[in-house]
Design a protein around this motif. Sequence first.
Motif, PDB file in Angstrom:
ATOM      1  N   ASN A 305       0.828  -1.206   0.000  1.00 11.46           N
ATOM      2  CA  ASN A 305       0.000   0.000   0.000  1.00 11.46           C
ATOM      3  C   ASN A 305       0.864   1.259   0.000  1.00 11.46           C
ATOM      4  N   VAL A 306       1.859   1.302   0.895  1.00 10.82           N
ATOM      5  CA  VAL A 306       2.703   2.496   1.011  1.00 10.82           C
ATOM      6  C   VAL A 306       3.561   2.687  -0.237  1.00 10.82           C
ATOM      7  N   TYR A 307       4.263   1.647  -0.648  1.00 11.45           N
ATOM      8  CA  TYR A 307       5.129   1.775  -1.817  1.00 11.45           C
ATOM      9  C   TYR A 307       4.323   1.989  -3.094  1.00 11.45           C
ATOM     10  N   GLY A 308       3.142   1.404  -3.142  1.00 12.51           N
ATOM     11  CA  GLY A 308       2.289   1.616  -4.313  1.00 12.51           C
ATOM     12  C   GLY A 308       1.880   3.075  -4.459  1.00 12.51           C
ATOM     13  N   GLN A 309       1.554   3.723  -3.347  1.00  5.55           N
ATOM     14  CA  GLN A 309       1.217   5.152  -3.387  1.00  5.55           C
ATOM     15  C   GLN A 309       2.417   5.970  -3.850  1.00  5.55           C
ATOM     16  N   ARG A 310       3.587   5.606  -3.413  1.00  2.00           N
ATOM     17  CA  ARG A 310       4.791   6.354  -3.784  1.00  2.00           C
ATOM     18  C   ARG A 310       5.143   6.120  -5.255  1.00  2.00           C
ATOM     19  N   ARG A 311       4.979   4.888  -5.729  1.00  2.00           N
ATOM     20  CA  ARG A 311       5.169   4.629  -7.163  1.00  2.00           C
ATOM     21  C   ARG A 311       4.246   5.501  -8.000  1.00  2.00           C
ATOM     22  N   THR A 312       2.980   5.540  -7.599  1.00  2.00           N
ATOM     23  CA  THR A 312       1.999   6.331  -8.335  1.00  2.00           C
ATOM     24  C   THR A 312       2.370   7.806  -8.331  1.00  2.00           C
ATOM     25  N   ALA A 313       2.827   8.298  -7.188  1.00  2.00           N
ATOM     26  CA  ALA A 313       3.220   9.704  -7.104  1.00  2.00           C
ATOM     27  C   ALA A 313       4.382  10.001  -8.041  1.00  2.00           C
ATOM     28  N   MET A 314       5.365   9.108  -8.100  1.00  2.00           N
ATOM     29  CA  MET A 314       6.523   9.348  -8.965  1.00  2.00           C
ATOM     30  C   MET A 314       6.122   9.306 -10.438  1.00  2.00           C
ATOM     31  N   VAL A 315       5.332   8.327 -10.814  1.00  2.00           N
ATOM     32  CA  VAL A 315       4.910   8.211 -12.215  1.00  2.00           C
ATOM     33  C   VAL A 315       4.074   9.420 -12.625  1.00  2.00           C
ATOM     34  N   GLU A 316       3.170   9.851 -11.756  1.00  2.66           N
ATOM     35  CA  GLU A 316       2.354  11.037 -12.054  1.00  2.66           C
ATOM     36  C   GLU A 316       3.225  12.272 -12.235  1.00  2.66           C
ATOM     37  N   ALA A 317       4.166  12.459 -11.322  1.00  2.39           N
ATOM     38  CA  ALA A 317       5.007  13.658 -11.379  1.00  2.39           C
ATOM     39  C   ALA A 317       5.896  13.649 -12.618  1.00  2.39           C
ATOM     40  N   LEU A 318       6.442  12.498 -12.970  1.00  4.78           N
ATOM     41  CA  LEU A 318       7.276  12.411 -14.173  1.00  4.78           C
ATOM     42  C   LEU A 318       6.441  12.637 -15.428  1.00  4.78           C
ATOM     43  N   THR A 319       5.250  12.081 -15.452  1.00  8.54           N
ATOM     44  CA  THR A 319       4.361  12.259 -16.606  1.00  8.54           C
ATOM     45  C   THR A 319       4.006  13.728 -16.801  1.00  8.54           C
ATOM     46  N   GLN A 320       3.755  14.414 -15.706  1.00 11.75           N
ATOM     47  CA  GLN A 320       3.343  15.820 -15.773  1.00 11.75           C
ATOM     48  C   GLN A 320       4.487  16.764 -16.135  1.00 11.75           C
ATOM     49  N   ASN A 321       5.720  16.392 -15.780  1.00 11.35           N
ATOM     50  CA  ASN A 321       6.801  17.376 -15.840  1.00 11.35           C
ATOM     51  C   ASN A 321       7.927  17.068 -16.828  1.00 11.35           C
ATOM     52  N   LEU A 322       8.141  15.817 -17.177  1.00 13.57           N
ATOM     53  CA  LEU A 322       9.245  15.505 -18.060  1.00 13.57           C
ATOM     54  C   LEU A 322       8.936  15.888 -19.513  1.00 13.57           C
TER      55      LEU A 322
END
Length: 405
Positions: A305-322
């Motif tokens: 649950n915890v790592y899954g939320q963090r994975r999602t946060a990283m993928v979202e942030a990279l998608t939005q900004n890269l």
Amino acid sequence: MSWDDKFSKDAGSIDASEIRELLKILADPQILSFAGGIPDPDLFPMDKVRAFRERMADAPNQDRKLMQYSQTEGYEPLRLWVAEKNSTDMLSLTKNNVLVTNGAQQSLSLLAAAMIDADTPIAVANPTYLGALQVFGSRRPEYFAVETDEHGLIVDAVEDAFKQGAKFLYTIPDFQNPGGMTIPLDRRQKIIELAHQYDVAIIEDTAYRELYFDAPPPASLLEIEAEFLGKDQWNEKGLVIQLGTASKTLMPALRVGWSIAPTALLDKLVLMKQANDLHTSTVNQILAYELAAEIMDTHLEKLRNVYGQRRTAMVEALTQNLPNSVNFTVPKGGMFVWLNLPEGMNARKLLEKSLESEKIAFVPGAAFHANGGGENTMRLSFSTCAPEVIHDGMKRLANLIRSEI
């Protein structure tokens, strides 16, 4: 005097780990690290550890037994737990198929010593786990670097390495370190078929297998081989050696890992471990077993649950900004996201600028390539940062990347 001419060839071939050297920099509390592939210490089951210590303090005679020498193979209840956990209808593992080691890293060291001479050809993914390259490299093999895509090992490239005489293939099929890829079932099945066609052993590293977010990964190579060979044929005919560890699920400091292998190989590994360190810490093995038997299922749910939320946060942030010129993997588990920067961009130089201007750390990807290359790649770990920290860090890192294109 100089010690250089006194080292063995094996010792002289060892280079410093880029990640270990980087961790020294990360002692600076101002650095925001997405570098180390380590579990979040806030998630360690410390309440259970304290209860174990208190119970041992109340039983001094038992406490003394925990500090005594033990058998090389490992604590029997732990070996039985590993064997039962990995047995299937087609695969009946026993304690005699399990050797407890000082983390999976020692399993790699023992296998390297058992199977690699100078110039032995071995196959590894491109990229692959840096710690494995360090261990194998100390034996001075010839590497066949097997190319990968977003789904992991490419089957045709695996067969090419097998045709050229690779003695074994080392692979992390589930949520790979460093790439985050997961090999799909059909590729796994074909790899097993090829292994038996060309008589090539496979070292399957399952360090991240239990850390899935969306769904469990496909059947392990060990399970698939047992199905391929037929019921209870693996111990006589198996080519897959599976490595496991408690480091990513419980605590790294336990230094408890294990090898699962046919008895003909395992007996040799036991002798080599006996010559190496006699046995893994008895008290640590007992603690690992009690934690695994008591809390593993619920503890894994928390980690996912915890790592899954963090994975999602990283993928979202990279998608939005890269920028569109940068692509990255979207892992379904594990701890890592792998970035491919534009051709010509150097991740090591980018790291220097990132540490200076943004105080953000990551791992340049070249170190994960057995035969060189990968200068425009990098690994990010999301395991130790909260989602809001990840969003901020990825936005700053993406802006830096944009400025360098």
